[in-house]
Scaffold this active site. Structure first.
Site, PDB file in Angstrom:
ATOM      1  N   ASP A   7       0.882  -1.189   0.000  1.00  0.00           N
ATOM      2  CA  ASP A   7       0.000   0.000   0.000  1.00  0.00           C
ATOM      3  C   ASP A   7       0.906   1.222   0.000  1.00  0.00           C
ATOM      4  O   ASP A   7       2.129   1.107   0.191  1.00  0.00           O
ATOM      5  CB  ASP A   7      -0.932  -0.001   1.226  1.00  0.00           C
ATOM      6  CG  ASP A   7      -1.857   1.217   1.251  1.00  0.00           C
ATOM      7  OD1 ASP A   7      -2.397   1.578   0.189  1.00  0.00           O
ATOM      8  OD2 ASP A   7      -2.026   1.836   2.320  1.00  0.00           O
ATOM      9  N   TYR A  39      -0.863   7.753  -3.262  1.00  0.00           N
ATOM     10  CA  TYR A  39      -1.101   7.124  -4.564  1.00  0.00           C
ATOM     11  C   TYR A  39      -2.248   7.833  -5.293  1.00  0.00           C
ATOM     12  O   TYR A  39      -2.304   7.837  -6.512  1.00  0.00           O
ATOM     13  CB  TYR A  39      -1.465   5.649  -4.392  1.00  0.00           C
ATOM     14  CG  TYR A  39      -0.291   4.694  -4.258  1.00  0.00           C
ATOM     15  CD1 TYR A  39       1.031   5.130  -4.286  1.00  0.00           C
ATOM     16  CD2 TYR A  39      -0.521   3.325  -4.123  1.00  0.00           C
ATOM     17  CE1 TYR A  39       2.084   4.221  -4.162  1.00  0.00           C
ATOM     18  CE2 TYR A  39       0.527   2.418  -4.013  1.00  0.00           C
ATOM     19  CZ  TYR A  39       1.822   2.870  -4.024  1.00  0.00           C
ATOM     20  OH  TYR A  39       2.856   1.967  -3.924  1.00  0.00           O
ATOM     21  N   CYS A  71      -4.550  -1.615  -1.737  1.00  0.00           N
ATOM     22  CA  CYS A  71      -4.836  -0.219  -2.059  1.00  0.00           C
ATOM     23  C   CYS A  71      -5.784  -0.213  -3.250  1.00  0.00           C
ATOM     24  O   CYS A  71      -5.482  -0.838  -4.275  1.00  0.00           O
ATOM     25  CB  CYS A  71      -3.527   0.472  -2.426  1.00  0.00           C
ATOM     26  SG  CYS A  71      -3.768   2.100  -3.139  1.00  0.00           S
ATOM     27  N   ASN A  72      -6.913   0.455  -3.100  1.00  0.00           N
ATOM     28  CA  ASN A  72      -7.879   0.487  -4.198  1.00  0.00           C
ATOM     29  C   ASN A  72      -7.319   1.227  -5.409  1.00  0.00           C
ATOM     30  O   ASN A  72      -7.507   0.807  -6.550  1.00  0.00           O
ATOM     31  CB  ASN A  72      -9.167   1.192  -3.755  1.00  0.00           C
ATOM     32  CG  ASN A  72      -9.942   0.386  -2.727  1.00  0.00           C
ATOM     33  OD1 ASN A  72     -10.894  -0.288  -3.050  1.00  0.00           O
ATOM     34  ND2 ASN A  72      -9.515   0.434  -1.477  1.00  0.00           N
ATOM     35  N   CYS A 183     -11.288   3.156  -0.177  1.00  0.00           N
ATOM     36  CA  CYS A 183      -9.865   3.454   0.042  1.00  0.00           C
ATOM     37  C   CYS A 183      -9.502   2.764   1.340  1.00  0.00           C
ATOM     38  O   CYS A 183     -10.208   2.909   2.351  1.00  0.00           O
ATOM     39  CB  CYS A 183      -9.643   4.963   0.162  1.00  0.00           C
ATOM     40  SG  CYS A 183      -7.986   5.384   0.746  1.00  0.00           S
ATOM     41  N   THR A 184      -8.423   1.992   1.310  1.00  0.00           N
ATOM     42  CA  THR A 184      -8.105   1.171   2.478  1.00  0.00           C
ATOM     43  C   THR A 184      -7.796   2.019   3.720  1.00  0.00           C
ATOM     44  O   THR A 184      -8.031   1.583   4.843  1.00  0.00           O
ATOM     45  CB  THR A 184      -6.946   0.208   2.165  1.00  0.00           C
ATOM     46  OG1 THR A 184      -5.807   0.968   1.721  1.00  0.00           O
ATOM     47  CG2 THR A 184      -7.324  -0.779   1.078  1.00  0.00           C
TER      48      THR A 184
HETATM   49  N1  DGL Z   1      -4.911   3.339   0.483  1.00  0.00           N
HETATM   50  C1  DGL Z   1      -5.039   3.705  -0.875  1.00  0.00           C
HETATM   51  C2  DGL Z   1      -6.364   3.275  -1.479  1.00  0.00           C
HETATM   52  O1  DGL Z   1      -6.954   2.343  -1.030  1.00  0.00           O
HETATM   53  C3  DGL Z   1      -4.728   5.103  -1.328  1.00  0.00           C
HETATM   54  C4  DGL Z   1      -4.272   6.153  -0.465  1.00  0.00           C
HETATM   55  C5  DGL Z   1      -3.376   7.114  -1.209  1.00  0.00           C
HETATM   56  O2  DGL Z   1      -3.881   8.037  -1.869  1.00  0.00           O
HETATM   57  O3  DGL Z   1      -2.173   6.898  -1.120  1.00  0.00           O
HETATM   58  O4  DGL Z   1      -6.809   3.841  -2.452  1.00  0.00           O
END
Ligand code: DGL
Length: 268
Positions: A7, A39, A71-72, A183-184
């Site tokens: 992640d 991300y 991570c989505n 989002c995780t």
């Molecule tokens: N945890 C990530 C997700 O599930 C993204 C967080 C980020 O923007 O880094 O999308």
């Protein structure tokens, strides 16, 4: 052999906690790519490149039997390229639209995710396949991702509620009865969201689905954990300070930063 998680930061940790309950004898390797955080602000090309480098590193050094893209945002944009390039089985975390469509009564579903995920064509496909009859309200929560990464893990209930106030106000006007945490990082805010949104709104996330998928793909049954079992490991790619505390708290050995290896590419 181990199960690896990737992640941009702390978001995948709740997924490891759930996976541990399904696979108690397994070694877990967690990579927080915090040098690339968030991300949600990255291009699809960047996400494919950075997650591929980490995957190469993991395969060369740990030979994981499954890699979980926890991570989505990275799953939505990088999974097809990763699956094409590497033989190791991947588990993605994609917004739980299907479970949400199964529980909604009104057919009005909210999704709270990064701006990248909210605008992704992959999300449209999930809706087309699993929730054609539903109205999907999309809400980007980039400020909440920042909050969780920088202080959310150890923030008080009051601080989390303060961070959520605007989001809850916006969600409350949308007449949804189901909310997908896409989002995780937002799992760390689930308890406060539930309390603030009230019992009329069911909140769904993908932790159980992901853990069950790992069990299916991990071909050998794990051994019971004994004194000689390898410890779970947590690696970062950037700033390390808060991750030493986080590692202790979540039962990992903190291993330091992967950054030089990852930046130099595979096999280092
Ligand atoms: N945890 C990530 C997700 O599930 C993204 C967080 C980020 O923007 O880094 O999308």
């Amino acid at each position: 052999m181990s199960i690896a998680f990737i992640d941009s930061g702390v978001g995948g940790l709740p997924y490891v906690l759930t996976a541990r309950t399904y696979l108690s004898g397994e070694q877990f390797i967690y990579v927080a790519d915090n040098a690339s955080f968030p991300y949600g602000d990255r291009t699809p090309e960047f996400l494919i490149d950075t997650v591929s480098r980490i995957t190469e590193h993991l395969i060369a050094h740990h030979r994981p039997r499954v890699i979980v893209i926890a991570c989505n945002t990275a799953s939505v944009f990088a999974l097809p390229a990763l699956r094409e390039r590497f033989d190791v089985p991947f588990v993605g975390t994609v917004p739980a639209i299907k479970p949400a469509a199964e529980v909604t009564r009104s057919g009005r579903i909210g999704i709270l995710a990064t701006s990248r995920t909210v605008g992704a064509a992959y999300l449209d496909q999930l809706v087309d396949v699993h929730a054609t009859e539903c109205v999907i309200e999309r809400l980007a929560g980039s400020d909440l991702v920042e909050f969780v990464e920088s202080q959310g893990l150890f923030a008080s209930d009051q601080e989390k509620r303060a961070a959520l106030r605007d989001t809850v106000e916006r969600l409350s006007t949308q007449s949804i009865d189901t909310l997908v945490l896409g989002c995780t990082h937002f799992i760390f805010l689930k308890e406060q969201l539930e309390a603030m949104l009230g019992p009329e709104i069911t909140i769904v996330d993908s932790r159980d689905g992901v853990a069950r998928r790992i069990v299916t793909l991990a071909s050998q049954p794990p051994q019971p954990k004994g004194v000689d079992s390898p410890e779970d490991q947590l690696w970062t790619t950037g700033e390390t300070e808060q991750y030493e505390t986080i590692s202790r708290h979540y039962g990992f050995r903190y291993m330091g930063s992967l950054s030089r290896d990852v930046n130099r590419g595979a096999g280092v």
